[in-house]
Motif scaffolding. Structure first.
Motif, PDB file in Angstrom:
ATOM      1  N   VAL A 113      33.927  46.148  58.910  1.00 38.63           N
ATOM      2  CA  VAL A 113      33.309  44.907  58.426  1.00 38.63           C
ATOM      3  C   VAL A 113      33.030  43.972  59.594  1.00 38.63           C
ATOM      4  O   VAL A 113      33.898  43.708  60.421  1.00 38.63           O
ATOM      5  N   LYS A 114      31.789  43.515  59.650  1.00 41.49           N
ATOM      6  CA  LYS A 114      31.419  42.518  60.658  1.00 41.49           C
ATOM      7  C   LYS A 114      30.809  41.338  59.911  1.00 41.49           C
ATOM      8  O   LYS A 114      29.684  41.434  59.427  1.00 41.49           O
ATOM      9  N   GLY A 115      31.572  40.249  59.800  1.00 39.38           N
ATOM     10  CA  GLY A 115      31.073  39.072  59.086  1.00 39.38           C
ATOM     11  C   GLY A 115      30.816  39.412  57.631  1.00 39.38           C
ATOM     12  O   GLY A 115      31.726  39.799  56.917  1.00 39.38           O
ATOM     13  N   PHE A 116      29.567  39.306  57.217  1.00 45.46           N
ATOM     14  CA  PHE A 116      29.266  39.548  55.805  1.00 45.46           C
ATOM     15  C   PHE A 116      28.641  40.914  55.573  1.00 45.46           C
ATOM     16  O   PHE A 116      28.033  41.163  54.542  1.00 45.46           O
ATOM     17  N   ILE A 117      28.791  41.811  56.552  1.00 48.40           N
ATOM     18  CA  ILE A 117      28.206  43.132  56.360  1.00 48.40           C
ATOM     19  C   ILE A 117      29.236  44.198  56.722  1.00 48.40           C
ATOM     20  O   ILE A 117      30.075  43.988  57.585  1.00 48.40           O
ATOM     21  N   CYS A 118      29.147  45.316  56.052  1.00 49.19           N
ATOM     22  CA  CYS A 118      29.991  46.448  56.409  1.00 49.19           C
ATOM     23  C   CYS A 118      29.049  47.491  56.997  1.00 49.19           C
ATOM     24  O   CYS A 118      28.048  47.843  56.366  1.00 49.19           O
ATOM     25  N   THR A 119      29.351  47.955  58.208  1.00 51.68           N
ATOM     26  CA  THR A 119      28.387  48.821  58.897  1.00 51.68           C
ATOM     27  C   THR A 119      28.584  50.303  58.572  1.00 51.68           C
ATOM     28  O   THR A 119      27.840  51.138  59.044  1.00 51.68           O
ATOM     29  N   THR A 120      29.613  50.611  57.766  1.00 57.36           N
ATOM     30  CA  THR A 120      29.782  51.998  57.329  1.00 57.36           C
ATOM     31  C   THR A 120      29.707  52.034  55.798  1.00 57.36           C
ATOM     32  O   THR A 120      29.851  51.007  55.143  1.00 57.36           O
ATOM     33  N   ALA A 121      29.509  53.228  55.259  1.00 59.43           N
ATOM     34  CA  ALA A 121      29.527  53.391  53.803  1.00 59.43           C
ATOM     35  C   ALA A 121      30.139  54.746  53.508  1.00 59.43           C
ATOM     36  O   ALA A 121      29.995  55.687  54.302  1.00 59.43           O
ATOM     37  N   CYS A 166      30.481  55.786  47.176  1.00 61.52           N
ATOM     38  CA  CYS A 166      29.209  55.310  46.614  1.00 61.52           C
ATOM     39  C   CYS A 166      28.884  56.095  45.344  1.00 61.52           C
ATOM     40  O   CYS A 166      28.401  55.533  44.354  1.00 61.52           O
ATOM     41  N   GLU A 167      29.164  57.394  45.371  1.00 63.55           N
ATOM     42  CA  GLU A 167      28.929  58.203  44.173  1.00 63.55           C
ATOM     43  C   GLU A 167      29.826  57.707  43.033  1.00 63.55           C
ATOM     44  O   GLU A 167      29.392  57.600  41.882  1.00 63.55           O
ATOM     45  N   GLU A 168      31.053  57.367  43.378  1.00 62.96           N
ATOM     46  CA  GLU A 168      31.973  56.862  42.367  1.00 62.96           C
ATOM     47  C   GLU A 168      31.450  55.543  41.775  1.00 62.96           C
ATOM     48  O   GLU A 168      31.510  55.324  40.564  1.00 62.96           O
ATOM     49  N   SER A 169      30.926  54.717  42.644  1.00 63.66           N
ATOM     50  CA  SER A 169      30.391  53.434  42.185  1.00 63.66           C
ATOM     51  C   SER A 169      29.221  53.645  41.208  1.00 63.66           C
ATOM     52  O   SER A 169      29.119  52.995  40.161  1.00 63.66           O
ATOM     53  N   VAL A 170      28.351  54.599  41.536  1.00 59.51           N
ATOM     54  CA  VAL A 170      27.220  54.914  40.651  1.00 59.51           C
ATOM     55  C   VAL A 170      27.742  55.479  39.323  1.00 59.51           C
ATOM     56  O   VAL A 170      27.291  55.082  38.240  1.00 59.51           O
ATOM     57  N   ARG A 171      28.720  56.386  39.406  1.00 61.43           N
ATOM     58  CA  ARG A 171      29.282  56.968  38.177  1.00 61.43           C
ATOM     59  C   ARG A 171      29.877  55.898  37.265  1.00 61.43           C
ATOM     60  O   ARG A 171      29.698  55.925  36.046  1.00 61.43           O
ATOM     61  N   ALA A 196      25.197  56.967  56.684  1.00 62.82           N
ATOM     62  CA  ALA A 196      23.995  56.365  56.113  1.00 62.82           C
ATOM     63  C   ALA A 196      24.405  55.022  55.510  1.00 62.82           C
ATOM     64  O   ALA A 196      25.593  54.690  55.453  1.00 62.82           O
ATOM     65  N   THR A 197      23.425  54.250  55.044  1.00 55.64           N
ATOM     66  CA  THR A 197      23.755  53.001  54.360  1.00 55.64           C
ATOM     67  C   THR A 197      24.218  53.310  52.933  1.00 55.64           C
ATOM     68  O   THR A 197      23.936  54.386  52.395  1.00 55.64           O
ATOM     69  N   ALA A 198      24.900  52.341  52.329  1.00 52.46           N
ATOM     70  CA  ALA A 198      25.385  52.518  50.958  1.00 52.46           C
ATOM     71  C   ALA A 198      24.216  52.836  50.017  1.00 52.46           C
ATOM     72  O   ALA A 198      24.316  53.713  49.157  1.00 52.46           O
ATOM     73  N   GLY A 199      23.113  52.148  50.207  1.00 53.20           N
ATOM     74  CA  GLY A 199      21.948  52.360  49.334  1.00 53.20           C
ATOM     75  C   GLY A 199      21.426  53.789  49.414  1.00 53.20           C
ATOM     76  O   GLY A 199      20.909  54.328  48.438  1.00 53.20           O
ATOM     77  N   TRP A 200      21.558  54.393  50.585  1.00 49.10           N
ATOM     78  CA  TRP A 200      21.103  55.769  50.753  1.00 49.10           C
ATOM     79  C   TRP A 200      22.004  56.706  49.952  1.00 49.10           C
ATOM     80  O   TRP A 200      21.540  57.557  49.194  1.00 49.10           O
ATOM     81  N   TYR A 201      23.326  56.511  50.070  1.00 48.27           N
ATOM     82  CA  TYR A 201      24.265  57.345  49.300  1.00 48.27           C
ATOM     83  C   TYR A 201      24.143  57.070  47.792  1.00 48.27           C
ATOM     84  O   TYR A 201      24.205  57.992  46.983  1.00 48.27           O
ATOM     85  N   TYR A 205      33.899  45.436  49.122  1.00 49.09           N
ATOM     86  CA  TYR A 205      34.225  46.790  49.587  1.00 49.09           C
ATOM     87  C   TYR A 205      33.631  47.850  48.654  1.00 49.09           C
ATOM     88  O   TYR A 205      33.121  48.879  49.106  1.00 49.09           O
ATOM     89  N   ASN A 206      33.678  47.592  47.360  1.00 54.49           N
ATOM     90  CA  ASN A 206      33.097  48.533  46.389  1.00 54.49           C
ATOM     91  C   ASN A 206      31.611  48.792  46.684  1.00 54.49           C
ATOM     92  O   ASN A 206      31.129  49.904  46.528  1.00 54.49           O
ATOM     93  N   MET A 207      30.916  47.734  47.127  1.00 54.67           N
ATOM     94  CA  MET A 207      29.479  47.877  47.407  1.00 54.67           C
ATOM     95  C   MET A 207      29.199  48.948  48.448  1.00 54.67           C
ATOM     96  O   MET A 207      28.111  49.517  48.500  1.00 54.67           O
TER      97      MET A 207
END
Ligand code: NAD
Length: 386
Positions: A7-15, A20-25, A83-88, A368-370
């Protein structure tokens, strides 16, 4: 590799791909539980990979039984960084929706560009014939105009600088922040990026190509919020873009009467997303809002909001709007009992009392969930394919 949050400030640079699949499910499960409604069956979602756009895509797929085309701008993994969270999220959604028998195709690239519009139109012609709903949920920091010039949106005030409190996301402390005023060029650029211009271009292109169905509905998302956020949001540079977005909805409905197109603005709730974390003052407001709304049993995340939008407010083609023709999903947020609690304590809240008065844990959990982190059923010590 083992993927950890950075996490850097208001962004997380890893996903995390599995997270991410769990979040979509989980979002899909949430829509399935909410129920179904009669609605469009061929839907284009622009800005479909995260936040409100992803939840819109899930709600129309599992709530209306719709096939979807998604457009987003996400970074693929280069083998070393994730990749970014949106990609996953997009990969996961395509996989699950496909297994469940829905068509879900996604385009990754610049949604502002002519090429993207042409590619999507080609795909609609080949696979759908026409679309009966277009959701415009793009939130971008910058845009390259057809002339080749790149303009950036700013989160500044209009008129005078504004000083208020904010939550410093690096330290969880309350700090004072002064937001400077935008100059005319910055306001113009913010309108070019976040106003209705590109939404109009999309609708015009779809109409001209003959791929907008009779009676199609198009939606774009906005925010109004309480007085404490007005200087930075509603009356600020982003607010000018949102006014333009609203005017565009009126213009589009009038312009495409021949096919009975209806363009709506849905005013949504303030939520933790990659875009809202970047706005000064708003994260503090959101943490206090979450606290009060959870206490009252009224808290909603993106998917609960989008379920209510598509499966209640728009269900069966009967659209519930306010006097200005806007759909109000901020109805719970703006309730007197919620807002009066926040304004009572806003002036006195400090780094100590925020622990009681705000829901900082809830803020960070959603943050973090994002990015696919923080799910109890995902093994984060495991090597994953990125
Ligand atoms: P988000 O950052 O989660 O999603 C933005 C989406 O736009 C992503 O899918 C991203 O890939 C896509 N995108 C960005 N640049 C793009 C480009 N050049 N080409 C194609 N796609 C691109 O944001 P969000 O918070 O869900 O915001 C969506 C909309 O909802 C915005 O209009 C925002 O103002 C509105 N809104 C947000 C909130 C909030 O609190 N988050 C509240 C009310 C309304």
């Amino acid at each position: 590799m083992v993927v950890e949050p950075k996490v850097k400030g208001f962004i997380c640079t890893t996903a995390h791909p599995k997270g991410c699949e769990e979040s979509v499910r989980r979002q899909i499960e949430c829509t399935k539980k909410f129920g179904k409604a009669e609605g469009p069956k061929k839907v284009l979602v622009i800005g479909s990979s995260t936040g409100y756009g992803l939840s819109s895509r899930i709600a129309v797929t599992y709530g209306y039984g719709a096939d979807t085309i998604g457009v987003a701008f996400e970074r693929e993994s280069n083998g070393k960084r994730t990749a970014t969270a949106g990609w996953y999220n997009t990969k996961a959604f395509e996989k699950i929706a496909g297994e469940d028998g829905y068509y879900a195709k996604s385009f990754n690239g610049d949604g502002f560009s002519r090429e993207m519009k042409d590619d999507v139109i080609q795909c609609i012609k080949e696979d759908f014939g026409k679309v009966d709903m277009v959701v415009y949920s793009m939130a971008a920091p910058r845009r390259t105009l057809p002339s080749g010039t790149t303009v950036s949106s700013v989160l500044k005030t209009v008129g005078e600088p504004f000083t208020n409190k904010t939550l410093d996301l690096r330290t969880n402390e309350i700090k004072e922040v002064t937001v400077p005023e935008a100059d005319e060029d910055e306001i113009k650029a913010t309108i070019q990026v976040m106003g209705g211009g590109d939404w109009r271009d999309w609708i015009m292109s779809l109409y001209d190509a003959g791929v907008l169905a009779e009676g199609a509905v198009t939606l774009a998302y906005s925010y109004i919020g309480p007085v404490v956020t007005h200087a930075i949001y509603k009356d600020g540079s982003i607010g000018q873009a949102k006014k333009h977005l609203y005017d565009t909805s009126v213009e589009l409905t009038n312009k495409y009467k021949d096919i009975g197109l209806k363009a709506y603005i849905s005013v949504n709730k303030a939520l933790v997303t990659q875009s809202s974390a970047a706005i000064p003052i708003v994260p503090l407001y959101i943490s206090m809002l979450y606290k009060v709304m959870k206490e009252k049993g009224l808290h909603e995340g993106c998917i609960e909001q989008m379920n209510r939008l598509f499966l209640e407010k728009l269900a069966g083609g009967v659209v519930q709007t306010d006097e200005a023709g806007r759909i109000r999903l901020d109805d719970y947020e703006m309730k007197e009992e919620i807002q009066s609690r926040i304004s009572e304590v806003w002036d006195s809240v400090d780094s100590e009392s925020i622990k009681e008065l705000g829901d900082i844990k809830g803020y960070w959990d959603e943050f973090y969930n994002m990015f696919g982190f923080g799910y109890d059923n995902v093994d984060y010590s495991e090597d994953v394919e990125i």
